[in-house]
Design an enzyme around this catalytic site. Structure first.
Site, short mmCIF file in Angstrom:
data_model
loop_
_atom_site.label_atom_id
_atom_site.label_comp_id
_atom_site.label_asym_id
_atom_site.label_seq_id
_atom_site.Cartn_x
_atom_site.Cartn_y
_atom_site.Cartn_z
N LYS A 142 0.80 -1.22 0.00
CA LYS A 142 0.00 0.00 0.00
C LYS A 142 0.84 1.27 0.00
O LYS A 142 0.31 2.35 -0.21
CB LYS A 142 -0.98 0.00 1.18
N SER B 96 -2.90 -12.58 3.80
CA SER B 96 -3.39 -12.40 2.42
C SER B 96 -2.36 -12.90 1.41
O SER B 96 -2.71 -13.36 0.33
CB SER B 96 -3.77 -10.94 2.15
N1 PMP Z 1 -3.39 -7.67 1.51
C1 PMP Z 1 -3.21 -6.79 2.50
C2 PMP Z 1 -2.52 -7.25 3.75
C3 PMP Z 1 -3.68 -5.47 2.38
O1 PMP Z 1 -3.50 -4.61 3.37
C4 PMP Z 1 -4.35 -5.09 1.19
C5 PMP Z 1 -4.89 -3.71 1.07
N2 PMP Z 1 -6.23 -3.62 1.56
C6 PMP Z 1 -4.52 -6.04 0.17
C7 PMP Z 1 -4.01 -7.32 0.36
C8 PMP Z 1 -5.26 -5.73 -1.10
O2 PMP Z 1 -4.69 -4.72 -1.89
P1 PMP Z 1 -5.62 -3.78 -2.75
O3 PMP Z 1 -6.27 -2.80 -1.82
O4 PMP Z 1 -4.69 -3.12 -3.72
O5 PMP Z 1 -6.66 -4.62 -3.43
#
Ligand code: PMP
Length: 319
Positions: free
Chosen positions: A65, A281
């Site tokens: 991010k 994630s």
């Molecule tokens: N994984 C994590 C740990 C995140 O903080 C985020 C951001 N919300 C994402 C995945 C997904 O990224 P994006 O917002 O670009 O879809």
């Protein structure tokens, strides 16, 4: 003036000569270190398929991010929506907040963040360490509850610039401008599949759009939690969420649902078997990438690993 997405190695972070002490100058060196993260090999279940992880915890704020946080901040400063008189405000489940807080501290702007109360303790402590103001929302309402609180506060437009990462084009554009060209260069144009989880969806939308322009045959794989009860921090189950304005369900060629157990297993395996200490994630995305690798004949699968494992030490992931 702020230079958008500057990558020059020596853009000045140093206090200007003859200027009062601590005056901020264009694009601090720290922010120039966002992006250009390494691709690391991940064990593939298929000898004819390579899996490469985009190791986003190498960014200075520790996550993917940083790219969006910096682009959102700099775009708003450049077009005058963000000024020193205002406070940048947004709802975030953590990593975007950390990115805003870091960029704000580096550039000398104020930041306020709304986070669900149950985000990991590490995240709350980190944003406070950077000097940002933290507003907590109802844990039972998750990231949508934080969005509702931020929208309410944003009514005061003289006080706040509402960054609204879910509807801000600078979010996906950051990945269009940086993540995709990096992957293209790092694989020398040989990437065949791109795998990413979706939260705001900025990573998948921006990287996916640019990769498709570079080669239409590249397959885009979107990863979501299997249902609304499968909580994977950072990811959204779109069917029961406030759908981000920047999200387009048609971009991905394929959608893969991952349940929390599979994400946990893969996160633990990555640490022990690969030396990759990543967040949940990332574990979910690796599970999807390995599934794809097992199914296809041959190819190069690039998977985004959004953050590192140390941000989850206090959570059930490592209990
Ligand atoms: N994984 C994590 C740990 C995140 O903080 C985020 C951001 N919300 C994402 C995945 C997904 O990224 P994006 O917002 O670009 O879809």
């Amino acid at each position: 003036m702020i230079h958008l997405l500057t990558t020059l190695p020596f853009t000045l972070s140093i206090v200007k000569m003859n200027a009062p002490a601590l005056e901020k100058v264009d694009c601090p060196l720290l922010l120039a270190r966002i992006g250009n993260t390494p691709l690391v090999p991940i064990t593939s279940p298929n000898a004819r398929v390579q899996i490469l992880g985009k190791a986003e915890w190498f960014n200075p704020g520790g996550s993917v991010k940083d790219r969006a946080g910096r682009a959102i901040f700099e775009t708003a400063i450049a077009d005058g929506r963000m000024t020193r008189a205002k406070i940048l405000l947004d709802a975030t489940s953590g990593n975007t907040g950390i990115a805003y807080a870091m960029v704000g501290a580096a550039l000398g702007y104020r930041v306020a963040l709304v986070m669900p109360e149950n985000v990991s303790d590490e995240r709350k402590k980190i944003v406070r360490a950077y000097g940002a103001e933290l507003i907590v929302s109802d844990p039972l309402e998750g990231s949508d509850g934080a969005i509702r609180v931020a929208r309410e506060l944003a009514q005061d437009a003289t006080k706040f610039f509402y960054a609204d990462q879910y509807n801000n084009d600078a979010n996906w554009r950051a990945h269009y401008e940086t993540t995709a060209p990096e992957i293209w260069e790092q694989t020398r144009g040989r990437v065949t599949h791109f795998v990413a989880g979706v939260g705001t969806s900025g990573t998948l939308m921006g990287t996916g759009r640019r990769l498709k322009e570079l080669n239409r045959a590249i397959q885009l794989i979107e990863v979501q939690p299997a249902d609304e009860l499968q909580v994977i921090e950072g990811l959204k189950y779109m069917a029961s969420s406030i759908v981000p304005g920047i999200y387009d369900a048609q971009i991905a060629d394929r959608h893969i649902a991952i349940d929390t157990d599979a994400a946990y297993r893969e996160t633990h395996r990555a640490a022990r078997a690969e030396g990759l200490f990543v967040g949940l994630s990332a574990g979910a995305a690796i599970a999807a990438a390995r599934q794809i690798a097992a199914e296809i004949e041959t190819g190069i699968v690039v998977v985004v690993l959004p953050d590192g494992g140390d941000r989850y030490l206090s959570t059930a992931l490592w209990q």
